[in-house]
Design a protein around this motif. Structure first.
Motif, PDB file in Angstrom:
ATOM      1  N   LEU A  56      10.428 -42.252 -34.153  1.00 25.92           N
ATOM      2  CA  LEU A  56      10.461 -40.798 -34.214  1.00 25.92           C
ATOM      3  C   LEU A  56       9.430 -40.169 -33.288  1.00 25.92           C
ATOM      4  CD1 LEU A  56      10.969 -40.140 -38.044  1.00 25.92           C
ATOM      5  CD2 LEU A  56      12.630 -39.820 -36.208  1.00 25.92           C
ATOM      6  N   VAL A  57       8.243 -40.721 -33.271  1.00 21.51           N
ATOM      7  CA  VAL A  57       7.195 -40.182 -32.398  1.00 21.51           C
ATOM      8  C   VAL A  57       7.597 -40.304 -30.934  1.00 21.51           C
ATOM      9  CG1 VAL A  57       4.821 -40.523 -31.611  1.00 21.51           C
ATOM     10  CG2 VAL A  57       5.334 -40.559 -34.055  1.00 21.51           C
ATOM     11  N   VAL A  58       8.146 -41.443 -30.557  1.00 17.70           N
ATOM     12  CA  VAL A  58       8.579 -41.648 -29.165  1.00 17.70           C
ATOM     13  C   VAL A  58       9.708 -40.678 -28.815  1.00 17.70           C
ATOM     14  CG1 VAL A  58       9.644 -43.271 -27.579  1.00 17.70           C
ATOM     15  CG2 VAL A  58       7.819 -44.048 -29.112  1.00 17.70           C
ATOM     16  N   ALA A  59      10.658 -40.488 -29.750  1.00 13.08           N
ATOM     17  CA  ALA A  59      11.773 -39.576 -29.487  1.00 13.08           C
ATOM     18  C   ALA A  59      11.291 -38.147 -29.307  1.00 13.08           C
ATOM     19  CB  ALA A  59      12.782 -39.667 -30.630  1.00 13.08           C
ATOM     20  N   ALA A  63      11.638 -35.896 -25.953  1.00 11.05           N
ATOM     21  CA  ALA A  63      12.298 -34.591 -25.953  1.00 11.05           C
ATOM     22  C   ALA A  63      11.405 -33.516 -25.352  1.00 11.05           C
ATOM     23  CB  ALA A  63      12.693 -34.216 -27.388  1.00 11.05           C
ATOM     24  N   GLY A  64      10.113 -33.580 -25.651  1.00 12.75           N
ATOM     25  CA  GLY A  64       9.197 -32.603 -25.071  1.00 12.75           C
ATOM     26  C   GLY A  64       9.109 -32.729 -23.561  1.00 12.75           C
ATOM     27  N   VAL A  65       9.100 -33.955 -23.061  1.00 14.86           N
ATOM     28  CA  VAL A  65       9.045 -34.169 -21.608  1.00 14.86           C
ATOM     29  C   VAL A  65      10.303 -33.636 -20.944  1.00 14.86           C
ATOM     30  CG1 VAL A  65       9.002 -35.929 -19.811  1.00 14.86           C
ATOM     31  CG2 VAL A  65       7.479 -36.133 -21.796  1.00 14.86           C
ATOM     32  N   VAL A  66      11.466 -33.916 -21.546  1.00 12.97           N
ATOM     33  CA  VAL A  66      12.726 -33.445 -20.968  1.00 12.97           C
ATOM     34  C   VAL A  66      12.786 -31.929 -20.963  1.00 12.97           C
ATOM     35  CG1 VAL A  66      15.226 -33.385 -21.315  1.00 12.97           C
ATOM     36  CG2 VAL A  66      13.977 -35.544 -21.563  1.00 12.97           C
TER      37      VAL A  66
END
Length: 224
Positions: A56-59, A63-66
């Motif tokens: 979840l943390v990685v996802a 998402a924030g980077v995208v």
């Protein structure tokens, strides 16, 4: 046999303190109590829950980077209207909604266009429409002391607000100058010319009795 026991006995005052693995060649690292408690709670979780939390943390980070990469460096998107097609000066405005970066939008950009709006000047397809581009209707294009006269003929491609001279035949067969004015609008049927109101009556009579020739004159249109 080599002795693997520590050379110094443990400190009784620190016997109850939690210690993390020692660094190479140094004493054990002592973490702040809040960090130590979080770590204890983390390792008490079942392994599956730890895996789910990491995913979840990685996802969320991805998402924030995208989302940041998709944002324009010229500001967040805002709603505007742009010209759907090339529009000539005085032509009916055909617009469509778009989103543009806020820093690239003119301060007087429009968010909607009235159904009867006409272009004050030539506008290219895709250009953001601003208040300086659009008039509410044909009357809004006229200056004080002007009236719009329709001519049922196609004129050559003239610059915006071109000055024209209207010529006709007199009763004695000689040519005469009927009026001078500005090209202000075009549609599928008419070409509208703004002329001084004092010349409108003679021009209308000449149009009703015979052909009128349109000549292009240098300089801006006049209203008197």
């Amino acid at each position: 046999m080599r002795d693997f026991l520590p050379r110094h006995p443990p400190d009784p005052a620190r016997a109850g303190a939690r210690r993390w693995p020692a660094t190479i060649g140094g004493p054990p690292i002592r973490w702040p109590r809040p960090v130590d408690r979080v770590a204890d709670g983390w390792w008490r979780l079942p392994s599956r829950l730890r895996v789910v939390a990491i995913v979840l943390v990685v996802a969320l980070a991805a998402a924030g980077v995208v989302r940041r990469s998709g944002q324009s460096p010229w500001g967040p998107p805002v709603d505007v209207v742009v010209a759907a097609v090339d529009i000539e000066a005085g032509g009916r405005v055909t617009a469509e909604s778009r989103t543009w970066p806020a820093d690239l939008v003119p301060a007087d950009a429009l968010t909607s266009v009235a159904p009867d709006a006409v272009a004050r000047r030539r506008v290219r397809a895709g250009e953001v429409l601003a208040s300086g581009h659009v008039a509410r209707d044909l009357d809004d294009l006229l200056r004080p002391g002007e009236v719009a006269v329709p001519l049922a003929q196609d004129l050559p491609d003239l610059p915006d607000d071109a000055r024209v001279v209207l010529l006709g035949a007199g009763f004695d067969g000689t040519g005469r100058r009927l009026a001078s004015g500005r090209l202000v609008a075009r549609d599928d049927t008419w070409t509208w010319v703004a002329v001084p109101s004092a010349q409108a009556a003679d021009l209308a009579a000449a149009i009703a009795t015979g052909p009128v020739t349109v000549a292009v004159s240098p300089g801006p249109g006049v209203a008197g």
